[in-house]
Write an enzyme that holds these catalytic residues in place. Structure first.
Site, short mmCIF file in Angstrom:
data_model
loop_
_atom_site.label_atom_id
_atom_site.label_comp_id
_atom_site.label_asym_id
_atom_site.label_seq_id
_atom_site.Cartn_x
_atom_site.Cartn_y
_atom_site.Cartn_z
N ASN A 8 0.58 -0.92 0.39
CA ASN A 8 -0.26 -0.84 0.01
C ASN A 8 0.51 0.93 0.54
OD1 ASN A 8 -1.86 1.73 0.76
ND2 ASN A 8 -2.54 1.97 2.24
N LYS A 10 0.62 4.26 -0.60
CA LYS A 10 -0.16 5.70 0.22
C LYS A 10 -0.64 6.73 -0.62
CE LYS A 10 -0.23 3.33 4.48
NZ LYS A 10 0.18 3.87 6.13
N HIS A 92 -9.28 1.21 4.97
CA HIS A 92 -8.15 1.50 5.86
C HIS A 92 -8.87 2.59 7.10
CE1 HIS A 92 -4.14 2.96 6.55
NE2 HIS A 92 -3.90 1.91 6.04
N GLU A 94 -6.69 5.01 7.57
CA GLU A 94 -6.36 6.46 7.62
C GLU A 94 -8.15 8.02 6.25
OE1 GLU A 94 -3.37 5.97 5.04
OE2 GLU A 94 -2.09 5.77 6.93
N GLU A 162 -5.22 -4.67 10.77
CA GLU A 162 -4.90 -3.18 11.30
C GLU A 162 -5.14 -2.60 12.50
OE1 GLU A 162 -1.92 -1.83 7.35
OE2 GLU A 162 -3.47 -0.89 7.07
N GLY A 168 2.43 3.08 10.44
CA GLY A 168 3.93 4.14 10.71
C GLY A 168 4.37 4.15 11.81
N SER A 199 3.30 -1.82 10.52
CA SER A 199 4.89 -1.74 11.39
C SER A 199 5.54 -2.98 10.36
CB SER A 199 5.02 -1.54 12.24
OG SER A 199 4.71 0.29 12.25
P1 13P Z 1 2.96 0.44 7.62
O1 13P Z 1 3.38 -0.50 7.18
O2 13P Z 1 3.52 1.98 7.58
O3 13P Z 1 2.92 0.93 9.00
O4 13P Z 1 1.62 0.76 6.97
C1 13P Z 1 0.68 -0.35 7.53
C2 13P Z 1 -1.08 0.34 6.48
O5 13P Z 1 -1.89 1.24 6.87
C3 13P Z 1 -0.60 -0.53 4.86
O6 13P Z 1 -1.94 -0.63 5.09
#
Ligand code: 13P
Length: 237
Positions: A8, A10, A92, A94, A162, A168, A199
């Site tokens: 992903n 982003k 997600h 976010e 997640e 992150g 992470s």
């Molecule tokens: P990170 O791997 O940067 O923690 O992000 C995880 C994530 O949100 C994947 O969709």
């Protein structure tokens, strides 16, 4: 069924050139491995002339639930299918946090994507506050109950656990706790592939597959570094 490793990206990277470089390196590194690899770039990079066909499949990070029309800024399932996109990340954290996506909106999007024959990666997970208050299972249950309301054909559904506090932060969820959550999700939904995300790096990825029983991983930051991402893919073989 093969394990599923999903990149992903982003809102990264900032140019087609970089996107192509990272993607080409991921494709070459993934060739011949017994793992299903999906790259979900920003929608503007979702076209086959950049990504090429085979080895790695394309996924979108979002979709709208209406077929077409006056919905400025949105993208439909048919547009994605026309680009040969196979997977869509829906729900997600976010999107929930910054774009106001509710469980009800997420449910409409999942329905639309599955009806169109697309494969879904449905994200669920609790915040730090919910985690600390011991509400994890309650939150997961609600997200899953509403998110999958009225959906019976689960053949193209994948779920990603997640925990929001692990995304992150470098504070990845422990193996024991991850296993408990993945098992809990399976008791709620049945036999679907359940992934872990939050992470994930090459030095912890293998333990989610081998010890926590994840059927794959959803990788954010580490998926933008091709070499690191390929190590993660290899750890899932
Ligand atoms: P990170 O791997 O940067 O923690 O992000 C995880 C994530 O949100 C994947 O969709």
């Amino acid at each position: 069924m093969k394990n599923l490793i999903v990149a992903n990206w982003k809102m990264n990277p900032n140019s087609q050139k970089e996107a192509k470089e990272i993607f080409d390196a991921i494709r070459e590194g993934s060739r011949g491995l017994d793992v299903e690899v999906i790259v979900c770039p920003p929608a503007v990079y979702l076209y086959a002339s950049i990504f090429g066909e085979g080895v790695v499949s394309m996924g979108a990070q979002n979709v709208y639930f209406e077929d077409k029309g006056a919905f400025t800024g949105e993208i439909s399932v048919e547009m994605l299918k026309d680009l040969k996109v196979e997977y869509i990340i829906i729900g997600h954290s976010e999107r929930r946090k910054y774009f106001g996506e509710t469980d009800e909106i997420i449910n409409k999007k999942i329905k639309k994507a599955l009806e169109a024959g697309l494969k879904v990666i449905f994200c669920v997970g609790e915040t730090q506050e919910e985690h600390d208050a011991g509400k994890k299972n309650e939150v997961l249950e609600k997200q899953i109950k509403i998110g999958l309301d009225g959906i019976t054909d689960l053949a193209n559904l994948n779920v990603a656990y997640e925990p929001v506090w692990a995304i992150g932060t470098g504070n990845n969820c422990g193996v024991e706790e991850t296993k408990e959550s993945l098992d809990f999700i399976r008791t709620l939904i049945g036999q679907v592939r359940v992934l872990y995300g939050g992470s994930v790096k090459s030095d912890n990825s293998g333990e989610y597959i081998k010890e926590a029983g994840a059927n794959g991983l959803l990788v954010g930051g580490a998926s933008l570094i091709a070499e690191e991402f390929i190590k993660i893919v290899k750890s899932a073989e």
